[in-house]
Design a protein around this motif. Structure first.
Motif, short mmCIF file in Angstrom:
data_model
loop_
_atom_site.label_atom_id
_atom_site.label_comp_id
_atom_site.label_asym_id
_atom_site.label_seq_id
_atom_site.Cartn_x
_atom_site.Cartn_y
_atom_site.Cartn_z
N MET A 110 0.83 -1.21 0.00
CA MET A 110 0.00 0.00 0.00
C MET A 110 0.87 1.26 0.00
O MET A 110 0.57 2.24 -0.71
CB MET A 110 -0.92 -0.01 1.22
N LEU A 111 1.95 1.24 0.77
CA LEU A 111 2.83 2.41 0.82
C LEU A 111 3.56 2.60 -0.51
O LEU A 111 3.73 3.74 -0.98
CB LEU A 111 3.84 2.27 1.96
N ILE A 112 4.00 1.52 -1.13
CA ILE A 112 4.66 1.62 -2.43
C ILE A 112 3.70 2.23 -3.46
O ILE A 112 4.07 3.11 -4.24
CB ILE A 112 5.16 0.24 -2.89
N ALA A 113 2.44 1.76 -3.46
CA ALA A 113 1.46 2.28 -4.40
C ALA A 113 1.19 3.76 -4.14
O ALA A 113 1.09 4.57 -5.07
CB ALA A 113 0.16 1.48 -4.30
N ALA A 114 1.09 4.13 -2.85
CA ALA A 114 0.84 5.53 -2.51
C ALA A 114 2.01 6.41 -2.93
O ALA A 114 1.82 7.52 -3.45
CB ALA A 114 0.59 5.66 -1.01
N ARG A 115 3.24 5.94 -2.73
CA ARG A 115 4.42 6.70 -3.13
C ARG A 115 4.49 6.84 -4.66
O ARG A 115 4.92 7.88 -5.18
CB ARG A 115 5.69 6.02 -2.62
N ALA A 116 4.09 5.81 -5.38
CA ALA A 116 4.07 5.89 -6.84
C ALA A 116 3.08 6.96 -7.30
O ALA A 116 3.38 7.79 -8.18
CB ALA A 116 3.70 4.53 -7.44
N LEU A 117 1.88 6.98 -6.70
CA LEU A 117 0.88 7.99 -7.05
C LEU A 117 1.34 9.38 -6.65
O LEU A 117 1.06 10.36 -7.36
CB LEU A 117 -0.46 7.65 -6.37
N LEU A 118 2.06 9.48 -5.52
CA LEU A 118 2.62 10.78 -5.12
C LEU A 118 3.60 11.29 -6.18
O LEU A 118 3.62 12.49 -6.48
CB LEU A 118 3.35 10.64 -3.79
N GLY A 119 4.39 10.39 -6.73
CA GLY A 119 5.35 10.80 -7.76
C GLY A 119 4.65 11.31 -9.01
O GLY A 119 5.07 12.32 -9.60
N ILE A 120 3.59 10.61 -9.44
CA ILE A 120 2.85 11.05 -10.62
C ILE A 120 2.22 12.42 -10.37
O ILE A 120 2.28 13.32 -11.22
CB ILE A 120 1.77 10.02 -11.00
#
Length: 508
Positions: free
Chosen positions: A108-118
């Motif tokens: 979940m944190l990896i996915a959230a960090r990916a969306l933060l980058g976008i």
């Protein structure tokens, strides 16, 4: 459009300067998010228990996504509206920050960090392009760009301090919640203070170009990052090679379509080309040096992550001062000469860092690096201003994104290439004690962090010999990397005069 043909328009007033403040705060938060998670990782790891691979993805995915989506978002802002994209990105960044703060699993944190980058990739190019629209007066625009650039660098100062304070009183997720009130402010004040701009002749976004850019940039950044950790990884080499080939196809397509995602015509402008090259190569020198200096502080000197981060504050402050100084000097002097002089001073600073030894410790390292970072400051702010002045208004977002992507790629490449050179020097100069066991010897040969990990398992006499040798060998690697930085800065000073000398002072 030639830079000297751009007429100055009406001076900005209070509304534009307030708008600049609204634009600058989110950029500061983007920078904070690059560094603050390093401090939170121990607490995060204890709570979520991620594997070593998951920890790397938690740290790296944010930067991967920003680098991968910059070109797409810069061009998209020119088409759909820079303010609209900026506000959408701010809303998404705030929401994803909450998602990251309350993540209950590594995935979940990896996915959230990916969306933060976008989401983060929408903010920087749109913000910089809007500054070009808001500040038509050359003097004011140079000052505004310097403030915008300074806020990005300010994140490097605020990140360790704010992260340390929050982690001393709250749980690890609190470091992400810093962004929420700032993004709310942008969502409220943005529609009031910021103008909208879009290219009235814009065509639809070319989806194939978007796909090719992502399929090229992401594997390249991933490959470079992984190779900086271990140059022998076949998967990283495959990713890097495949990404380069796909990006070559992307460039080929850009040269053949009417409204490309990457405006190759920008590189026919000598000033844009020069500013882009300076950003790329100076970023490489900076990225590699910061990596080696941080490792020196944490291994050779044994500092904690927070203490090492705080010792990087003086160089960052030195850069902030000269970022602000650049526009004032550019009112009477040509940007080429200001940039070249700064880079020459930076080369001297890097030379001073080579006087660092295991015994001398901090003074020559921090003073020398502060001088080097002060030298790069004027070129950073003036470079982005030159890029905005050189680009036609309808593609200012694409120009800003191209420059920022170049800087991001330069830092990543510098970390990988210069980090690998430093590691190679470390391995060739490391002298292992004759009595060290083979497993510990192999671990020590891998890296300086491996040597310190292996030392804890050894008898005191062997341990001390190994640590002394590892410190000396790593310091030799640091000398090599900073010497390369000095040579690069000296060469870039010559390049600045050659490529940027046509740009007039902003006061003329």
């Amino acid at each position: 459009m030639d830079i000297t043909d751009r007429p100055a328009t009406a001076r900005a007033g209070r509304r534009e300067w307030l708008g600049l403040a609204v634009l600058a705060l989110p950029i500061l938060l983007i920078s904070v998010d690059f560094s603050v998670l390093n401090l939170a990782l121990p607490n995060l790891a204890a709570d979520l228990t991620p594997s070593s691979t998951e920890q790397l993805w938690i740290l790296d995915i944010y930067g991967f996504m920003i680098a991968g989506f910059l070109l797409t978002m810069g061009t998209l802002g020119d088409r759909v509206g820079r303010r609209r994209l900026l506000l959408c990105g701010a809303g998404a960044f705030g929401a994803c920050s909450i998602l990251a703060a309350y993540s209950d699993s590594p995935a979940m944190l990896i996915a959230a960090r990916a969306l933060l980058g976008i989401a983060g990739a929408t903010l920087a190019p749109s913000g910089l392009a809007l500054i070009g629209s808001m500040f038509g007066d050359p003097k004011q625009r140079a000052t505004a760009v310097a403030a915008f650039t300074g806020c990005f660098m300010g994140g490097a100062i605020i990140g360790p301090i704010a992260g340390g304070v929050l982690l001393a009183h709250f749980w690890w997720g609190s470091v992400f919640l810093l962004a929420v009130p700032v993004m709310l402010l942008l969502l409220i004040a943005g529609p009031i203070l910021l103008p909208e701009y879009r290219d009235p002749a814009a065509s639809r976004l070319d989806i194939l170009s978007v796909a090719l850019s992502l399929a090229g940039i992401l594997p390249v950044v991933y490959g470079i990052t992984e190779l900086s950790r271990d140059a022998g990884q076949p998967g990283a080499w495959i990713a890097l090679t495949g990404g380069v080939l796909v990006f070559a196809l992307f460039l080929l397509r850009q040269s053949r379509i009417r409204r490309p995602l990457l405006e190759l015509r920008l590189f026919t402008n000598r000033i844009f080309r020069g500013a882009f090259t300076l950003s790329l190569l100076a970023g490489a020198a900076q990225g590699g040096s910061i990596l080696m200096i941080n490792l020196y502080l944490q291994t050779v000197l044994g500092y904690s992550t927070l203490r090492a981060g705080l010792w990087m504050v003086p160089p960052a402050l030195a850069m902030l001062v000269t970022i602000a100084l650049g526009p004032a000097l550019a009112r009477t002097l040509r940007p080429a000469y200001i940039t070249a002089a700064g880079l020459a001073i930076g080369a001297l600073g890097y030379t001073l860092t080579t006087c660092t030894t295991v015994e001398t410790g901090l003074p020559p390292l921090i003073i020398g690096f502060a001088i080097a970072m002060a030298g790069i400051g004027p070129g950073m702010s003036l470079g982005y201003d030159l890029i905005l002045r050189a680009a036609p208004p309808e593609i200012a977002g694409a120009a800003a994104a191209t420059a920022e992507a170049g800087g991001q790629f330069g830092v990543a490449a510098g970390v990988a290439l210069l980090g690998s050179i430093g590691t190679a020097v470390y391995r060739t100069t490391l002298h292992l004690p004759a009595t060290i066991p083979s497993p510990a010897a192999d671990q020590a040969n891998e890296s300086v962090t491996g040597a310190f990990a292996a030392a804890h398992q050894l008898p005191p006499t062997v341990r001390d010999d190994l640590l002394d040798s590892a410190r000396t060998a790593f310091t030799s690697g640091l000398h090599t990397v900073t010497t390369i930085g000095a040579i690069m800065f000296a060469a870039l000073a010559v390049l600045a005069i050659a490529e940027l000398r046509q740009a007039p002072p902003t006061g003329k």
